[in-house]
Design an enzyme around this catalytic site. Structure first.
Site, PDB file in Angstrom:
ATOM      1  CB  SER A 256       8.958  11.798  -4.019  1.00  0.00           C
ATOM      2  OG  SER A 256       9.045  10.527  -4.650  1.00  0.00           O
ATOM      3  CG  ASP A 257       9.825  13.954 -10.370  1.00  0.00           C
ATOM      4  OD1 ASP A 257       9.478  12.944 -10.999  1.00  0.00           O
ATOM      5  OD2 ASP A 257       9.935  15.075 -10.904  1.00  0.00           O
ATOM      6  CE1 TYR A 258       9.901   6.329 -13.086  1.00  0.00           C
ATOM      7  CE2 TYR A 258      12.102   5.942 -12.245  1.00  0.00           C
ATOM      8  CZ  TYR A 258      10.995   5.504 -12.944  1.00  0.00           C
ATOM      9  OH  TYR A 258      10.987   4.245 -13.508  1.00  0.00           O
ATOM     10  CB  THR A 259      14.601   7.419  -8.157  1.00  0.00           C
ATOM     11  OG1 THR A 259      15.134   8.336  -9.105  1.00  0.00           O
ATOM     12  CG2 THR A 259      14.025   6.208  -8.855  1.00  0.00           C
ATOM     13  CB  ALA A 260      12.976  12.770  -5.909  1.00  0.00           C
TER      14      ALA A 260
END
Length: 706
Positions: A256-260
């Site tokens: 995943s991307d950052y805190t997605a």
């Protein structure tokens, strides 16, 4: 896999969940929040990988925690955003794409991998493969431009460069193809905004680069922050499981991307973090970046939202990646090399920077005369090292960079090179502008260095206006009014809409953000030591009102006709871009003629050979890029006005003529039917060859597919 299955069988649920948890060490900031005490989490068995840390000592210490202080001793992997260099910073990807040189793209990725692996890095969150036709979106700087064919070649080259022939090699790093997908079509160019595009556009424009990355063997894929047609990419089962896993056969890690993952709550598709974690895992996401949402998967399991098989599958893929990286055999393989080999990255960075520069206009003022005695170098970008590096250059030392002023003074030793900044990039006072203009009055020629700050491009860097920020326009207009020849250096991460500047200056160069060797490369081009070869990988608009804009849009039923107001046009602006895709001048004049296509009538299994004569009518040698486009004249589904299918480069001495041969596989004439199956329909096609995508200057021949 037997080793992985045996390891998986020994793991508790919490240890499995720990393997799919990715945390940040916070050595650089790439998001809104940190992860607390990283080493404590590692010792607790709650971490599978760490990013935003580099340096052999720091990484070895963290790895020791995982290997020697946890029950099973499973090593971590270490990741970083290595987008356009590690210690040596190369041009931003959009700039490098303007070289139209897959060999160069691969070599810079290979050099970055060597430097990053020597610093303990196992994986990079690159290449960024978002096709982009909206320069308001700041992340246009990170990708290969507007064309899906160029993006596929870029994807292949970067994956090869980062990963090499064997991921287990200590100087290889795993590549992550991102951001899957459609982010370049963000609504109104706002980062993170929803995307609403047709299934056809998705499959024809935005998916091909990821297909190419998977075919090239990329180790990981990162879903985008955005939603497409209402489905957030972090929870996009149809695309992540059905397309990436099923149709493409991808077996690597989806991170995943950052805190997605918890952001699925804000998207409105999950009620709480546990539900968000379950949605992402079921959709095919294997690792959670930063948020800790996957640490809540035991709750999701208890609530019946996921199965243990879902958790096992993701943990298995993470362990398989660590095995491919050689970490299960030697956890310290990238930090224990006794002597990291030294590489000549300086000359490669200079080559890349030179080849990325696009000469947009020139009335003959360039190259600079060797007899010049007084030159004023003006503007806030003339003497700044950090801005030259561009976004995503956390590990690059700005002090090692070469400014534009440095570069010119090194080459023009007999010339008085005067300098005033004229103020800052986004702010200035009248006194600074006045001082710069006063200096210009004393000069024979002015080099005006204007554009954006590096923070104005990249993530969270969307701009509604694409004019020069701050009071730079005021500075530029006053300099232009002095009456001396003005050469403009545009430093930016995107096309800037400043037609007034282009029309009045004697020469304009798009120099983007070129990295450590920016000043030397720009000086080489200005003085003629290097004849510019860069070509625009993105259409350059006249005004924000034209965006999104690309060379390959489909014709309307009422194409523009100057004699008929009821055609596709604006009342207040030309529909034509300021510069077309592929545009770029040199200090020579190359013309194309005598287009030949053999055979003119062919079947689908045939190969088509296209030849064109390229003549250098100038007095200096030149390299030219020849583009091959195709247009399907009549099809069941309306096709783009032009589609890029190939390109070739030719080196020409002064007054020399060469025949350039390009090939076209007839399979390239296939397109997606109404039912989204690949078809090739019999009929007429136009074979179009040109130096750019300006339709009026392209040579065309019609051919027939039987």
């Amino acid at each position: 896999m037997d080793r992985i299955e045996a390891l998986l069988a020994r793991m508790t649920l919490d240890e499995k969940v720990g393997q799919i948890n990715l945390v940040t060490a916070g050595q650089t900031v790439t998001g809104a929040q940190g992860s607390g005490d990283v080493t404590a989490s590692i010792r607790a068995g709650n971490v599978g990988g760490v990013f935003n840390v580099w340096g052999r000592a720091a990484i070895a210490e963290m790895q020791k925690c995982a290997v020697e202080e946890t029950r099973l001793g499973v090593p971590l992997f270490f990741a970083l955003d290595v987008l356009h260099g590690h210690k040596t910073i190369f041009p931003i990807p959009l700039a490098e794409a303007c070289a139209f040189d897959p060999s160069l793209w691969e070599r810079t990725a290979r050099a970055a991998a060597r430097e990053a692996s020597g610093d303990g890095i196992d994986l990079t969150f690159a290449p960024m493969l978002d096709v982009t036709r909206d320069p308001r979106w700041g992340r246009i700087a990170e990708g290969p431009g507007e064309d899906p064919f160029v993006a596929t070649k870029f994807a292949e080259a970067k994956v090869r460069g980062f990963q090499g022939a064997d991921l287990g090699n200590a100087m290889a790093i795993a590549a992550t193809a991102k951001h899957f997908c459609g982010g370049g079509a963000a609504t109104a160019g706002r980062d993170y905004a929803p995307v609403d595009i047709s299934e056809r556009t998705l499959r024809e424009v935005y998916l091909p680069p990821f297909k190419a990355a998977v075919a090239a063997g990329c180790a990981a894929i990162m879903p985008a922050f955005n939603s497409v047609a209402g489905i957030p990419m972090t929870a996009a089962t149809k695309l992540l499981r059905d397309y990436v896993r099923g149709e493409l056969g991808f077996e690597g890690v989806v991170v995943s991307d950052y805190t997605a993952i918890p952001e699925l709550i804000e998207h409105g598709v999950a009620a709480d973090v546990v539900e968000a974690a379950a949605l992402a895992l079921r959709a095919g996401v294997d690792m959670d970046m930063v948020s800790g949402a996957f640490l809540r998967l035991p709750e999701a399991l208890a609530r019946g939202l996921v199965s243990i098989a879902d958790i096992d599958a993701s943990a298995r893929r993470v362990l398989a990646l660590k095995q491919k990286l050689g970490l299960l055999d030697d956890p310290y393989r990238r930090v224990s090399i006794s002597a990291v080999p030294q590489f000549d990255t300086k000359n490669l960075a200079l080559e890349a920077a030179r080849r990325a520069i696009v000469l947009l206009t020139n009335d003959g003022t360039l190259p600079l005369s060797p007899k010049a005695k007084r030159i004023a170098v003006i503007g806030p970008l003339a003497e700044t090292r950090s801005e030259m590096l561009g976004p995503w250059a956390a590990t690059g030392d700005p002090d090692k960079g070469i400014t534009i002023l440095d570069g010119l003074r090194a080459l023009l030793r007999d010339c008085d090179i005067m300098h005033e900044s004229g103020g800052g990039i986004d702010r200035a006072d009248s006194g600074a502008i006045h001082a710069a203009c006063a200096l210009c009055e004393q000069a024979e020629l002015i080099v005006l260095c204007v554009g954006e700050a590096s923070w104005m491009s990249g993530e969270a860097a969307s701009r509604a206006s694409l004019d020069l920020p701050g009071r730079q326009r005021e500075l530029a207009e006053r300099v232009l009014s002095i009456g001396k020849p003005v050469v403009v250096i545009l430093c930016s991460g995107r096309p800037l809409t400043a037609p007034w500047l282009v029309e009045r200056a004697q020469a304009v160069l798009a120099t983007w953000f070129l990295g450590h060797m920016a000043g030397a490369a720009i000086a080489d081009v200005l003085t003629g030591r290097f004849n510019p070869t860069g070509r625009l990988a993105v259409t350059w608009p006249r005004d924000v009102g034209q965006i999104p804009i690309s060379y390959s849009e489909r014709s309307s039923g009422r194409p523009f006709d100057s004699s008929n107001p009821f055609t596709c046009r604006y009342l207040d602006l030309s529909s034509e871009p300021l510069f077309p895709f592929g545009h770029g001048l040199s200090y020579a004049h190359v013309v194309l003629s005598n287009l030949r296509v053999e055979p003119r009538t062919f079947r689908l299994e045939d190969a088509v050979r296209i030849c064109v004569d390229a003549r250098n009518e100038g007095d200096v040698a030149a390299e030219s890029t020849i583009f091959l486009f195709v247009r399907d004249r009549v099809a069941t589904v309306a096709r783009p006005a032009l589609e890029l299918k190939n390109w070739s480069k030719v080196l020409l001495d002064a007054k020399e003529t060469k025949t350039v041969a390009l090939t076209l596989s007839t399979s390239e004439l296939r397109y997606l039917s109404e039912n989204f199956t690949w078809v090739a329909e019999a009929g007429e096609f136009e074979i179009c060859v040109g130096l750019d995508a300006q339709r009026s200057s392209i040579l065309t021949q019609r051919v027939v597919l039987l």
